[in-house]
Design an enzyme around this catalytic site. Structure first.
Site, PDB file in Angstrom:
ATOM      1  N   ASP A 292       0.849  -1.193   0.000  1.00  0.00           N
ATOM      2  CA  ASP A 292       0.000   0.000   0.000  1.00  0.00           C
ATOM      3  C   ASP A 292       0.884   1.243   0.000  1.00  0.00           C
ATOM      4  OD1 ASP A 292      -3.218   0.512   0.931  1.00  0.00           O
ATOM      5  OD2 ASP A 292      -1.816   2.194   1.129  1.00  0.00           O
ATOM      6  N   ILE A 293       0.470   2.254  -0.757  1.00  0.00           N
ATOM      7  CA  ILE A 293       1.278   3.480  -0.871  1.00  0.00           C
ATOM      8  C   ILE A 293       1.256   4.289   0.432  1.00  0.00           C
ATOM      9  CG2 ILE A 293      -0.512   5.090  -1.701  1.00  0.00           C
ATOM     10  CD1 ILE A 293       1.499   5.888  -3.935  1.00  0.00           C
TER      11      ILE A 293
ATOM     12  N   ASN B  25     -12.867  -3.208   2.281  1.00  0.00           N
ATOM     13  CA  ASN B  25     -13.874  -2.156   2.352  1.00  0.00           C
ATOM     14  C   ASN B  25     -14.765  -2.288   1.124  1.00  0.00           C
ATOM     15  OD1 ASN B  25     -12.724  -0.958   4.711  1.00  0.00           O
ATOM     16  ND2 ASN B  25     -11.140  -0.042   3.425  1.00  0.00           N
TER      17      ASN B  25
ATOM     18  N   GLU C 290     -12.302   3.292  -1.390  1.00  0.00           N
ATOM     19  CA  GLU C 290     -11.844   4.416  -2.212  1.00  0.00           C
ATOM     20  C   GLU C 290     -11.538   3.999  -3.636  1.00  0.00           C
ATOM     21  OE1 GLU C 290      -8.488   5.966  -0.120  1.00  0.00           O
ATOM     22  OE2 GLU C 290      -9.700   6.802   1.502  1.00  0.00           O
ATOM     23  N   VAL C 291     -10.961   2.825  -3.814  1.00  0.00           N
ATOM     24  CA  VAL C 291     -10.557   2.376  -5.149  1.00  0.00           C
ATOM     25  C   VAL C 291     -11.546   1.299  -5.625  1.00  0.00           C
ATOM     26  CG1 VAL C 291      -8.727   1.352  -6.536  1.00  0.00           C
ATOM     27  CG2 VAL C 291      -8.135   2.891  -4.650  1.00  0.00           C
TER      28      VAL C 291
ATOM     29  N   HIS D  31     -10.171  -5.347  -3.574  1.00  0.00           N
ATOM     30  CA  HIS D  31      -8.857  -5.583  -2.978  1.00  0.00           C
ATOM     31  C   HIS D  31      -9.021  -6.004  -1.536  1.00  0.00           C
ATOM     32  CE1 HIS D  31      -9.934  -1.306  -2.710  1.00  0.00           C
ATOM     33  NE2 HIS D  31      -9.333  -1.276  -1.525  1.00  0.00           N
TER      34      HIS D  31
ATOM     35  N   HIS E  49      -6.945  -5.919   2.033  1.00  0.00           N
ATOM     36  CA  HIS E  49      -5.799  -5.372   2.758  1.00  0.00           C
ATOM     37  C   HIS E  49      -5.267  -6.481   3.663  1.00  0.00           C
ATOM     38  CE1 HIS E  49      -6.871  -0.973   2.140  1.00  0.00           C
ATOM     39  NE2 HIS E  49      -8.044  -1.532   1.915  1.00  0.00           N
TER      40      HIS E  49
HETATM   41  P1  5GP Z   1      -9.819   1.317   0.161  1.00  0.00           P
HETATM   42  O1  5GP Z   1     -10.150   2.510   1.009  1.00  0.00           O
HETATM   43  O2  5GP Z   1     -10.385   1.442  -1.234  1.00  0.00           O
HETATM   44  O3  5GP Z   1     -10.162   0.023   0.814  1.00  0.00           O
HETATM   45  O4  5GP Z   1      -8.255   1.284   0.070  1.00  0.00           O
HETATM   46  C1  5GP Z   1      -7.522   1.794  -1.000  1.00  0.00           C
HETATM   47  C2  5GP Z   1      -6.065   1.702  -0.621  1.00  0.00           C
HETATM   48  O5  5GP Z   1      -5.316   1.897  -1.790  1.00  0.00           O
HETATM   49  C3  5GP Z   1      -5.622   2.739   0.397  1.00  0.00           C
HETATM   50  O6  5GP Z   1      -5.067   2.084   1.531  1.00  0.00           O
HETATM   51  C4  5GP Z   1      -4.580   3.557  -0.361  1.00  0.00           C
HETATM   52  O7  5GP Z   1      -3.494   3.963   0.436  1.00  0.00           O
HETATM   53  C5  5GP Z   1      -4.157   2.613  -1.468  1.00  0.00           C
HETATM   54  N1  5GP Z   1      -3.715   3.273  -2.702  1.00  0.00           N
HETATM   55  C6  5GP Z   1      -4.365   4.279  -3.340  1.00  0.00           C
HETATM   56  N2  5GP Z   1      -3.685   4.624  -4.445  1.00  0.00           N
HETATM   57  C7  5GP Z   1      -2.599   3.809  -4.503  1.00  0.00           C
HETATM   58  C8  5GP Z   1      -1.515   3.699  -5.423  1.00  0.00           C
HETATM   59  O8  5GP Z   1      -1.411   4.413  -6.414  1.00  0.00           O
HETATM   60  N3  5GP Z   1      -0.584   2.747  -5.159  1.00  0.00           N
HETATM   61  C9  5GP Z   1      -0.668   1.938  -4.068  1.00  0.00           C
HETATM   62  N4  5GP Z   1       0.308   1.040  -3.913  1.00  0.00           N
HETATM   63  N5  5GP Z   1      -1.664   2.012  -3.177  1.00  0.00           N
HETATM   64  C10 5GP Z   1      -2.625   2.954  -3.402  1.00  0.00           C
END
Ligand code: 5GP
Length: 120
Positions: free
Chosen positions: A33-34, A91, A99-100, A104, A106
């Site tokens: 994760d970034i 999520n 968010e994405v 996925h 985690h």
């Molecule tokens: P969500 O909130 O959708 O469950 O989690 C999305 C995750 O993707 C977040 O923890 C965020 O830090 C990670 N993320 C967002 N953009 C990028 C990216 O460009 N590269 C990587 N490696 N992780 C990302």
């Protein structure tokens, strides 16, 4: 809601955007994760175009499902976190804080992770 093939994880899958990839097979890709929320914070994504856990659960084939969760297990083995323990989280949708829009999981590890959900 239809799948957005330009979401950031779709672009990482196509290797258009760099990521610290730690595992790849026919069914899944895993990368750091970034913005890590634990000493170890890895994301595992399926190769198919699925928006969320619910979309994947509803629409992925048996082979994709078995392949994906097998890959998650392989990642856990590769990271050697089984003995100390870890957390797997997904999520889903607005209330889930997703968010994405590419499914996925985690994986968090590296320290005691505390309560499952913080009180509001
Ligand atoms: P969500 O909130 O959708 O469950 O989690 C999305 C995750 O993707 C977040 O923890 C965020 O830090 C990670 N993320 C967002 N953009 C990028 C990216 O460009 N590269 C990587 N490696 N992780 C990302």
């Amino acid at each position: 809601m239809s799948y957005d093939s330009n979401n950031i994880f779709a672009r990482i899958l196509r290797h258009e955007v760099p990521a610290k990839i730690i595992y790849e097979d026919d069914y899944a890709l895993a990368f750091h994760d970034i913005n890590p929320q634990a000493p170890l914070h890895v994301l595992v994504i399926p190769k198919g175009n699925y928006i969320s856990f619910y979309d994947f659960s509803q629409n992925a084939s048996f082979e994709e499902t078995k392949g994906f969760y097998g890959a998650v297990k392989n990642v856990i083995d590769q990271l050697e976190i089984h003995d100390d323990g870890f957390r797997v989280l997904t999520n889903n949708g607005v209330n889930g804080g997703q968010e994405v829009p590419h499914f996925h999981l985690h994986i968090f590890a590296g320290r005691p992770l505390g309560r499952m959900i913080q009180s509001p």
